[in-house]
Motif scaffolding. Structure first.
Motif, PDB file in Angstrom:
ATOM      1  N   THR A 109     -17.880 -24.452 -13.730  1.00 15.67           N
ATOM      2  CA  THR A 109     -18.010 -23.134 -13.111  1.00 15.67           C
ATOM      3  C   THR A 109     -19.376 -23.050 -12.461  1.00 15.67           C
ATOM      4  N   VAL A 110     -19.407 -22.724 -11.181  1.00 15.60           N
ATOM      5  CA  VAL A 110     -20.672 -22.532 -10.461  1.00 15.60           C
ATOM      6  C   VAL A 110     -20.868 -21.040 -10.272  1.00 15.60           C
ATOM      7  N   THR A 111     -22.013 -20.554 -10.678  1.00 16.17           N
ATOM      8  CA  THR A 111     -22.293 -19.124 -10.608  1.00 16.17           C
ATOM      9  C   THR A 111     -23.723 -18.918 -10.141  1.00 16.17           C
ATOM     10  N   SER A 112     -24.046 -17.690  -9.771  1.00 16.50           N
ATOM     11  CA  SER A 112     -25.397 -17.368  -9.313  1.00 16.50           C
ATOM     12  C   SER A 112     -25.853 -16.070  -9.962  1.00 16.50           C
ATOM     13  N   PRO A 113     -27.080 -16.027 -10.480  1.00 16.82           N
ATOM     14  CA  PRO A 113     -27.548 -14.838 -11.194  1.00 16.82           C
ATOM     15  C   PRO A 113     -28.255 -13.813 -10.324  1.00 16.82           C
ATOM     16  N   GLY A 114     -28.516 -14.152  -9.054  1.00 12.76           N
ATOM     17  CA  GLY A 114     -29.350 -13.271  -8.237  1.00 12.76           C
ATOM     18  C   GLY A 114     -30.823 -13.440  -8.580  1.00 12.76           C
ATOM     19  N   GLU A 115     -31.648 -12.631  -7.985  1.00 12.13           N
ATOM     20  CA  GLU A 115     -33.094 -12.742  -8.206  1.00 12.13           C
ATOM     21  C   GLU A 115     -33.456 -12.381  -9.643  1.00 12.13           C
ATOM     22  N   LYS A 119     -36.123 -19.876 -14.221  1.00 10.49           N
ATOM     23  CA  LYS A 119     -35.264 -20.758 -15.006  1.00 10.49           C
ATOM     24  C   LYS A 119     -34.626 -20.018 -16.169  1.00 10.49           C
ATOM     25  N   LEU A 120     -35.408 -19.223 -16.888  1.00  9.56           N
ATOM     26  CA  LEU A 120     -34.857 -18.530 -18.048  1.00  9.56           C
ATOM     27  C   LEU A 120     -33.881 -17.432 -17.633  1.00  9.56           C
ATOM     28  N   TRP A 121     -34.091 -16.844 -16.459  1.00 10.81           N
ATOM     29  CA  TRP A 121     -33.125 -15.880 -15.939  1.00 10.81           C
ATOM     30  C   TRP A 121     -31.789 -16.580 -15.669  1.00 10.81           C
ATOM     31  N   ALA A 122     -31.858 -17.780 -15.120  1.00  8.03           N
ATOM     32  CA  ALA A 122     -30.642 -18.553 -14.876  1.00  8.03           C
ATOM     33  C   ALA A 122     -29.976 -18.952 -16.189  1.00  8.03           C
ATOM     34  N   VAL A 123     -30.771 -19.373 -17.167  1.00  7.58           N
ATOM     35  CA  VAL A 123     -30.219 -19.744 -18.472  1.00  7.58           C
ATOM     36  C   VAL A 123     -29.563 -18.538 -19.133  1.00  7.58           C
ATOM     37  N   ARG A 124     -30.190 -17.394 -19.023  1.00  9.15           N
ATOM     38  CA  ARG A 124     -29.610 -16.173 -19.597  1.00  9.15           C
ATOM     39  C   ARG A 124     -28.234 -15.905 -19.004  1.00  9.15           C
ATOM     40  N   HIS A 125     -28.142 -16.019 -17.695  1.00 13.12           N
ATOM     41  CA  HIS A 125     -26.870 -15.759 -17.008  1.00 13.12           C
ATOM     42  C   HIS A 125     -25.812 -16.776 -17.444  1.00 13.12           C
ATOM     43  N   GLY A 126     -26.199 -18.041 -17.510  1.00 15.43           N
ATOM     44  CA  GLY A 126     -25.251 -19.073 -17.916  1.00 15.43           C
ATOM     45  C   GLY A 126     -24.796 -18.908 -19.356  1.00 15.43           C
ATOM     46  N   MET A 127     -25.722 -18.565 -20.249  1.00 13.34           N
ATOM     47  CA  MET A 127     -25.362 -18.361 -21.650  1.00 13.34           C
ATOM     48  C   MET A 127     -24.407 -17.178 -21.809  1.00 13.34           C
ATOM     49  N   LEU A 181     -22.315 -15.938 -19.583  1.00 14.95           N
ATOM     50  CA  LEU A 181     -21.010 -16.280 -19.027  1.00 14.95           C
ATOM     51  C   LEU A 181     -20.255 -17.230 -19.958  1.00 14.95           C
ATOM     52  N   ALA A 182     -20.972 -18.193 -20.531  1.00 13.01           N
ATOM     53  CA  ALA A 182     -20.342 -19.132 -21.452  1.00 13.01           C
ATOM     54  C   ALA A 182     -19.830 -18.415 -22.693  1.00 13.01           C
ATOM     55  N   ARG A 183     -20.617 -17.494 -23.205  1.00 10.27           N
ATOM     56  CA  ARG A 183     -20.194 -16.744 -24.388  1.00 10.27           C
ATOM     57  C   ARG A 183     -18.951 -15.910 -24.084  1.00 10.27           C
ATOM     58  N   GLU A 184     -18.917 -15.328 -22.898  1.00  9.86           N
ATOM     59  CA  GLU A 184     -17.792 -14.475 -22.510  1.00  9.86           C
ATOM     60  C   GLU A 184     -16.511 -15.284 -22.324  1.00  9.86           C
ATOM     61  N   ARG A 185     -16.617 -16.479 -21.739  1.00 11.20           N
ATOM     62  CA  ARG A 185     -15.417 -17.238 -21.375  1.00 11.20           C
ATOM     63  C   ARG A 185     -14.964 -18.244 -22.426  1.00 11.20           C
ATOM     64  N   THR A 186     -15.899 -18.752 -23.213  1.00 14.39           N
ATOM     65  CA  THR A 186     -15.524 -19.846 -24.106  1.00 14.39           C
ATOM     66  C   THR A 186     -15.709 -19.540 -25.584  1.00 14.39           C
ATOM     67  N   GLY A 187     -16.627 -18.641 -25.924  1.00  9.94           N
ATOM     68  CA  GLY A 187     -16.930 -18.439 -27.332  1.00  9.94           C
ATOM     69  C   GLY A 187     -17.409 -19.717 -27.996  1.00  9.94           C
ATOM     70  N   ALA A 188     -18.222 -20.495 -27.270  1.00  7.58           N
ATOM     71  CA  ALA A 188     -18.641 -21.821 -27.730  1.00  7.58           C
ATOM     72  C   ALA A 188     -19.478 -21.741 -29.004  1.00  7.58           C
ATOM     73  N   ASP A 189     -19.422 -22.822 -29.783  1.00  8.87           N
ATOM     74  CA  ASP A 189     -20.237 -22.937 -30.994  1.00  8.87           C
ATOM     75  C   ASP A 189     -21.646 -23.431 -30.676  1.00  8.87           C
ATOM     76  N   TYR A 190     -21.745 -24.267 -29.648  1.00  8.41           N
ATOM     77  CA  TYR A 190     -23.036 -24.843 -29.265  1.00  8.41           C
ATOM     78  C   TYR A 190     -23.235 -24.712 -27.761  1.00  8.41           C
ATOM     79  N   LEU A 191     -24.507 -24.728 -27.384  1.00  5.92           N
ATOM     80  CA  LEU A 191     -24.897 -24.757 -25.979  1.00  5.92           C
ATOM     81  C   LEU A 191     -25.705 -26.026 -25.728  1.00  5.92           C
ATOM     82  N   LEU A 192     -25.332 -26.773 -24.717  1.00  4.82           N
ATOM     83  CA  LEU A 192     -26.173 -27.876 -24.280  1.00  4.82           C
ATOM     84  C   LEU A 192     -26.960 -27.383 -23.069  1.00  4.82           C
ATOM     85  N   LEU A 193     -28.252 -27.185 -23.254  1.00 11.19           N
ATOM     86  CA  LEU A 193     -29.135 -26.761 -22.168  1.00 11.19           C
ATOM     87  C   LEU A 193     -29.741 -28.028 -21.568  1.00 11.19           C
TER      88      LEU A 193
END
Length: 416
Positions: free
Chosen positions: A133-139, A147-155, A157-169
């Protein structure tokens, strides 16, 4: 005053008791002062060699591990800003991960102007593999680094769509062997770790990369000895490849709790540790950075953008660091050469011993990077460059801003 200089105002002669030749007492005091400095450098290197967590050893790799009873789900979050140059060599390695459980990739296109997002979609279409999934967080929001704003957005979205147990950053310039994710998860589940990070092997191809890059990891390990980190005595991580348990991220409130951090990997480790999490840090064997730094200016910017932040933007720490680097890294070769030129007794022996220990402690890192041993005696030259980069970092901070990939940041707000 140069080594061995004789100042008419300070050099006096006296006759030894019972007669005999005259002794220049002023010069002896001067030589004694330089000898004491060289002895301090030698003592520092003996301490670093034996008392700083054996930082120079390069045998800290993923611990013994076994397959979990159930493979946890993983969301791979990749912040990317203007990464079209390296993405064809890094993203395929993620898409083709051989992972037995569920895994999905979220590439966060952080305002790229080079078509990073479109290139990622095309690569995923051509290669298949894990879902992307390619996404954009805006400014970035107020008070956030990009970078951390982008990580926040990715985390999120991942939590919403997958409910993952782990995150590979993982960074967009990091290439993984096909079993990288599987081995990270095996280590985390076997040892009940909340954060497992590996220092990726950086690219070493050009003269400047050979001179500076292995030393970058060497200095990092000196500051954060991996054994101390893994024993719970210090907190640090390598942001290029970090497997983070989602529950631990929620307890630590990351990335919101570290949103202003320039050195985000160390800040992440500290936040996880403070919240009671267990962390592990080591050298990667099968994870590599593909980003080239062929010129000195590129490496200079890479180091100087965060060097003063490492010192918490404290002028006193800057002065102490510069003085410490000078004594520990520069005095040994200077004392050795000056002592040989002037024939000053024990000075070359003491300086040479410190220089020899320094070079010897650097050899394991050179072997890790498959470099020749003859780079080891040049470590003082590299240290001098890092000293200048640190000073430049403070100068840029004093001007009120730092820049990285076209984005500028003012001084961070004071911590409360």
């Amino acid at each position: 005053m140069r080594w061995g200089a004789r100042s008419p105002a300070r050099v006096r002669t006296r006759r030894a008791p019972g007669g005999g030749r005259r002794v220049r007492s002023g010069r002896l005091r001067q030589v004694s002062a330089w000898l004491w400095i060289a002895l301090a450098a030698l003592a520092a290197w003996l301490w670093l060699l034996l008392g700083q967590g054996f930082f120079w050893r390069t045998d800290i790799t993923l611990p013994r591990r076994r397959d979990p009873e159930r493979w946890p789900s993983v969301a791979v979050v990749v912040p990317a800003r203007d990464e079209a140059e390296v993405l064809p060599r890094s993203l395929p390695s993620l898409l083709t991960q051989d992972y037995p459980g569920r895994a999905e990739i979220f590439l966060v296109d952080d305002g790229s102007a080079d078509g990073t997002g479109a290139l990622a979609r095309r690569l995923a279409t051509e290669l298949g593999g894990l879902r992307l999934t390619v996404t954009s967080p805006g400014e970035p929001g107020r008070g956030w680094t990009g970078k951390l704003w982008a990580v926040r957005h990715g985390m999120a979205l991942a939590r919403e769509r997958t409910g993952a147990d782990y995150l590979l950053l993982t960074d967009a310039d990091i290439a993984h062997e096909p079993d990288s994710l599987r081995e990270l998860v095996r280590a985390a589940t076997t040892h009940d770790l909340d954060l497992v990070s590996q220092m990726a092997r950086l690219r070493v191809a050009t003269f400047w990369e050979r001179l500076i890059v292995p030393a970058f990891v060497y200095f990092f390990a000196q500051l954060y000895p991996f054994r101390w980190v893994n024993a719970g005595h210090r907190a640090a991580a390598a942001g290029g490849c970090a497997l983070l348990r989602v529950a631990a991220a929620e307890r630590a409130g990351v990335p919101g709790s570290i949103r202003q951090a320039v050195i985000d990997d160390v800040a992440l480790a500290r936040a996880v540790r403070r919240s009671g999490g267990r962390i592990w840090l080591g050298l990667a064997e099968r994870v590599d950075s593909v980003r080239p730094y062929p010129r000195l200016g590129q490496l200079w910017r890479m180091v100087s953008r965060s060097a003063y932040a490492q010192l918490r933007h404290q002028p006193l720490l800057l002065v102490l660091t510069v003085a410490g680097l000078a004594v520990v890294y520069l005095v040994p070769p200077v004392a050795t050469v000056a002592g040989l030129v002037t024939g000053e007794g024990a000075l070359p022996a003491v300086g040479g011993a410190a220089w020899l220990i320094m070079a010897g402690s650097y050899l394991p890192m050179l072997r890790h990077y498959r470099q020749s041993w003859w780079w080891a005696p040049l470590l003082p030259v590299t240290a001098a460059l890092y000293l200048l980069m640190t000073v430049d970092s403070a100068v840029q901070h004093g001007r009120g801003r730092g820049a990285w990939k076209g984005r500028t940041y003012g001084r961070p707000a004071p911590e409360r």
